[in-house]
Design a protein around this motif. Structure first.
Motif: not given
Length: 152
Positions: A67-68, A70-73, A97
């Motif tokens: 899950a970590l 799959s997040r956008d930064t 992004r």
């Protein structure tokens, strides 16, 4: 300074001592940093004023850290202008992004988190203070940035 093991040849326990003449110091014991109850913290300051403090108290290892990944930064790219009289007009100031490749995480622990944003003259950070904080985590992470996409 070199350290060497001292003890009987058949002994499994060995004590390290310094090899310098006259030195009887022993190296500090390595402790495992990630364990339930361990605390990690960070702070941000500007012009000798603390702007933010954050803390995570570890509770348990994370079973599935996917899950970590799959997040956008979202980052702020900011390159100041160094020309006298134009400091307030940066050469680059944009939200972007990041696209990544070869992401890896290891030794992921989760726990409770706290964050405090302090008011400071000329700073707007305190206006963004969170209403609540959720799960905090500590991890080792690596990645390669493959593309930077400006956000409009």
């Amino acid at each position: 300074m070199r350290w060497r093991g001292v003890g009987s040849r058949g002994s499994r326990r060995r004590r390290a001592t310094c090899t310098r003449p006259g030195c009887s110091r022993r190296p500090a014991r390595r402790r495992r940093r990630c364990r339930p109850g361990a605390r990690f913290g960070a702070s941000v300051s500007s012009d000798e004023r603390t702007l933010a403090e954050a803390r995570v108290t570890l509770e348990a290892p994370m079973e599935d850290p996917s899950a970590l990944l799959s997040r956008d930064t979202i980052n702020l790219r900011h390159f100041p202008t160094l020309e006298v009289g134009r400091y307030d007009k940066p050469a680059v100031h944009e939200l972007v992004r990041m696209d990544y490749a070869d992401q890896q995480v290891a030794d992921v622990w989760t726990g409770t988190s706290e964050i405090t944003l302090f008011p400071a003259v000329g700073e707007e950070l305190a206006d963004l203070a969170p209403v609540r904080s959720g799960m905090g985590f500590r991890a080792s992470m690596s990645y390669n940035v493959t593309q930077v996409e400006p956000l409009l």
